[in-house]
Design a protein around this motif. Structure first.
Motif, PDB file in Angstrom:
ATOM      1  N   GLU A 121      43.149  29.453  37.946  1.00 47.12           N
ATOM      2  CA  GLU A 121      43.910  28.014  37.800  1.00 47.12           C
ATOM      3  C   GLU A 121      44.482  27.448  39.370  1.00 47.12           C
ATOM      4  N   LEU A 122      44.487  28.813  40.081  1.00 47.03           N
ATOM      5  CA  LEU A 122      45.168  28.256  41.526  1.00 47.03           C
ATOM      6  C   LEU A 122      43.886  28.062  42.399  1.00 47.03           C
ATOM      7  N   THR A 123      42.864  27.855  42.033  1.00 46.01           N
ATOM      8  CA  THR A 123      41.698  27.691  42.744  1.00 46.01           C
ATOM      9  C   THR A 123      41.708  26.205  43.880  1.00 46.01           C
ATOM     10  N   ALA A 169      49.956  43.519  41.911  1.00 51.75           N
ATOM     11  CA  ALA A 169      49.687  42.168  42.198  1.00 51.75           C
ATOM     12  C   ALA A 169      50.626  41.890  43.628  1.00 51.75           C
ATOM     13  N   VAL A 170      49.880  40.973  44.557  1.00 51.74           N
ATOM     14  CA  VAL A 170      50.781  40.585  45.441  1.00 51.74           C
ATOM     15  C   VAL A 170      50.886  39.013  45.739  1.00 51.74           C
ATOM     16  N   LEU A 226      48.971  34.276  44.252  1.00 50.54           N
ATOM     17  CA  LEU A 226      48.931  35.432  43.479  1.00 50.54           C
ATOM     18  C   LEU A 226      47.683  36.104  43.568  1.00 50.54           C
ATOM     19  N   LEU A 227      47.577  37.206  43.872  1.00 50.32           N
ATOM     20  CA  LEU A 227      46.397  38.178  43.984  1.00 50.32           C
ATOM     21  C   LEU A 227      46.508  39.459  42.923  1.00 50.32           C
ATOM     22  N   ASP A 241      54.376  28.398  39.281  1.00 54.07           N
ATOM     23  CA  ASP A 241      55.425  28.606  38.101  1.00 54.07           C
ATOM     24  C   ASP A 241      54.743  28.876  36.908  1.00 54.07           C
ATOM     25  N   PRO A 242      53.604  28.033  36.560  1.00 53.35           N
ATOM     26  CA  PRO A 242      52.980  28.204  35.003  1.00 53.35           C
ATOM     27  C   PRO A 242      52.185  29.683  34.969  1.00 53.35           C
ATOM     28  N   VAL A 243      51.618  30.127  36.270  1.00 49.55           N
ATOM     29  CA  VAL A 243      50.944  31.138  36.255  1.00 49.55           C
ATOM     30  C   VAL A 243      51.793  32.554  35.930  1.00 49.55           C
TER      31      VAL A 243
END
Length: 251
Positions: free
Chosen positions: A29-31, A109-110, A117-118, A150-152
């Motif tokens: 969703e961050l794409t 995660a980073v 976010l990764l 925020d939603p993720v």
């Protein structure tokens, strides 16, 4: 359990993975946000003076701008191998073996100014962009990322331990996450937030939590795991905060 790490300004060179493919990264969703920033940062690299101003670099750091110019063509490597520096040296994820290494890959995660976010194994190129960077014609990166990130972060399940620094925590809020402060205790018993030991101490904590067989589900369980490992930990000022206390440096 998920441990959110800050990124680092320093990053390893090269890699043996193919060029960046955004659809191979976690949190798809961050794409759209990722593509917008990667395109923008790569285009900005064509103007070194503007890149220096935006990224807070000197002419001696133009190699960092060259990295950004090659964001779409440079080789990739897993995120946990890409980031380097004090915290990642203390984490030393490459020395974990077997089940501990598998747990670390799932739990780490980073936070990233470029990718949001990764997960530990997400393949990314070397780049330069920090949470405080000011790209031309754009507001803050926090204002850019918060609507997407925020939603993720709110959708993460299980126990979340947030070790991100303030600037990166500001890119997206992780409600219910446990934050960690590193304090130094002076000979007179007074305490203060410390920067000297902060990254190394958080790196050691991340290593402990990434590899442990325990699976704490709440703050009391997390405290037990940390205390069993011999780290001096206490409840912080807030219900969802822990304090790690390290001795003051002499002199």
């Amino acid at each position: 359990m998920l441990i959110l790490l800050p990124p680092s300004e320093t990053k390893s060179d090269g890699g043996d993975g193919p060029p960046l493919e955004l659809d191979r990264l976690s949190f798809p969703e961050l794409t759209p946000a990722r593509k917008e920033l990667v395109d923008e940062l790569a285009a900005l690299a064509a103007d070194p003076p503007a890149s220096r101003a935006a990224l807070g670099l000197s002419e001696r750091q133009d190699a960092e701008i060259a990295r950004n110019a090659e964001l779409w063509s440079a080789p990739t490597t897993p995120a946990l191998r890409r980031y380097t520096g004090v915290l990642y040296d203390a984490l030393d994820v490459g020395s974990l073996r077997g089940a501990a290494a598998e747990r670390a890959a799932e739990r780490l995660a980073v936070g990233s100014a470029l990718f949001g976010l990764l997960r530990a194994g997400d393949p990314v190129p070397a780049y330069r962009l920090s949470s405080g960077s000011a790209l031309p014609g754009r507001g803050t990166l926090a204002a850019f990322w918060r609507p997407a990130l925020d939603p993720v972060l709110a959708g993460l399940t299980g126990l979340v331990i947030d070790l991100r620094s303030g600037g990166y925590a500001g890119l997206g809020r992780a409600p219910g996450a446990i934050s960690v402060r590193v304090l130094t205790e002076r000979p007179d018993g007074s305490r203060a937030v410390v920067s000297h030991f902060n990254k190394a101490t958080k790196g050691r904590l991340a290593r402990l939590l990434a590899g442990t067989r325990a699976e704490p589900t709440d703050l009391p369980g997390l405290l037990r795991v940390i205390r069993r490992a011999g780290l001096p930990v206490e409840h912080g000022r807030k219900p969802d905060e822990l304090d790690l206390v390290v001795p003051d440096l002499p002199g």
